[in-house]
Design a protein around this motif. Sequence first.
Motif, mmCIF file in Angstrom:
data_model
loop_
_atom_site.group_PDB
_atom_site.id
_atom_site.type_symbol
_atom_site.label_atom_id
_atom_site.label_comp_id
_atom_site.label_asym_id
_atom_site.label_seq_id
_atom_site.Cartn_x
_atom_site.Cartn_y
_atom_site.Cartn_z
ATOM 1 N N ARG A 160 0.833 -1.206 0.000
ATOM 2 C CA ARG A 160 0.000 0.000 0.000
ATOM 3 C C ARG A 160 0.866 1.253 0.000
ATOM 4 N N TRP A 203 -7.693 4.145 9.161
ATOM 5 C CA TRP A 203 -8.177 3.279 8.085
ATOM 6 C C TRP A 203 -7.218 2.108 7.861
ATOM 7 N N LYS A 262 -5.223 0.688 9.990
ATOM 8 C CA LYS A 262 -5.346 -0.252 11.115
ATOM 9 C C LYS A 262 -6.629 -1.064 11.014
ATOM 10 N N ALA A 263 -7.714 -0.430 10.548
ATOM 11 C CA ALA A 263 -9.004 -1.116 10.428
ATOM 12 C C ALA A 263 -9.070 -2.028 9.205
ATOM 13 N N ASN A 264 -8.119 -1.872 8.270
ATOM 14 C CA ASN A 264 -8.105 -2.654 7.025
ATOM 15 C C ASN A 264 -6.719 -3.247 6.813
ATOM 16 N N GLU A 314 -7.168 1.601 -4.122
ATOM 17 C CA GLU A 314 -7.928 0.778 -3.184
ATOM 18 C C GLU A 314 -8.933 1.602 -2.386
ATOM 19 N N HIS A 315 -8.527 2.801 -1.989
ATOM 20 C CA HIS A 315 -9.398 3.635 -1.160
ATOM 21 C C HIS A 315 -9.095 5.110 -1.437
ATOM 22 N N ASP A 362 -3.521 -5.656 5.852
ATOM 23 C CA ASP A 362 -3.225 -6.407 4.609
ATOM 24 C C ASP A 362 -3.858 -7.754 4.600
#
Length: 187
Positions: A49, A181, A183-185, A162-163, A187
């Motif tokens: 990312r 974000w 941390k919440a998503n 991706e976002h 790999d």
Amino acid sequence: MDFLSPLPNLPVPEDDGAADQLPGRAIPCLALASTAGEIITLDALGTGRTVIFIYPKIGRPGIDPPEGWDSIPGARGCTPESCGFRDHYGELLNAGATRVFGLSSQETDYQQESVERLHLPFDMLSDPALKLAIELELPTFEAGGPTLYKRLTLIVRGGLIEHVFYPVFPPGEHAQQVLGWLKANPD
């Protein structure tokens, strides 16, 4: 002028839908100059990312912003945003970002001064011809003559967007939003 302190009562940008088309799109094959003296090819960033925060323009001490700058929703705050990414840089990498870049239409020499003055640990990418805006139909605005990017952030992974964070407000807290974000998503 103090570019590090947020001004009270700045107009909040509204989501005008100008970034709705971005998630899932391929990042174009664009080669942009970086403040490290390298050419970064966006579609060759790798499988990890990459965070690319896009901003209008960083101010310089002693130089006034364009007329009406503080009344343009989302224009003010590039220095606090960049410093936020500086301050959270290690955390962003630990949360899964492999690289972080800032990107604007400002020339590389101008950005290099900002990198040095603000002690930024990441490179800034220069896109004075707004090639990325043209390729991806990114939102822009005019201020004092030149066309500038509206503030947004792309999370790019494996050549795809991706976002997207858009609109971004308040800019000085945005790095924390990106960190949350990531941390919440994982790999």
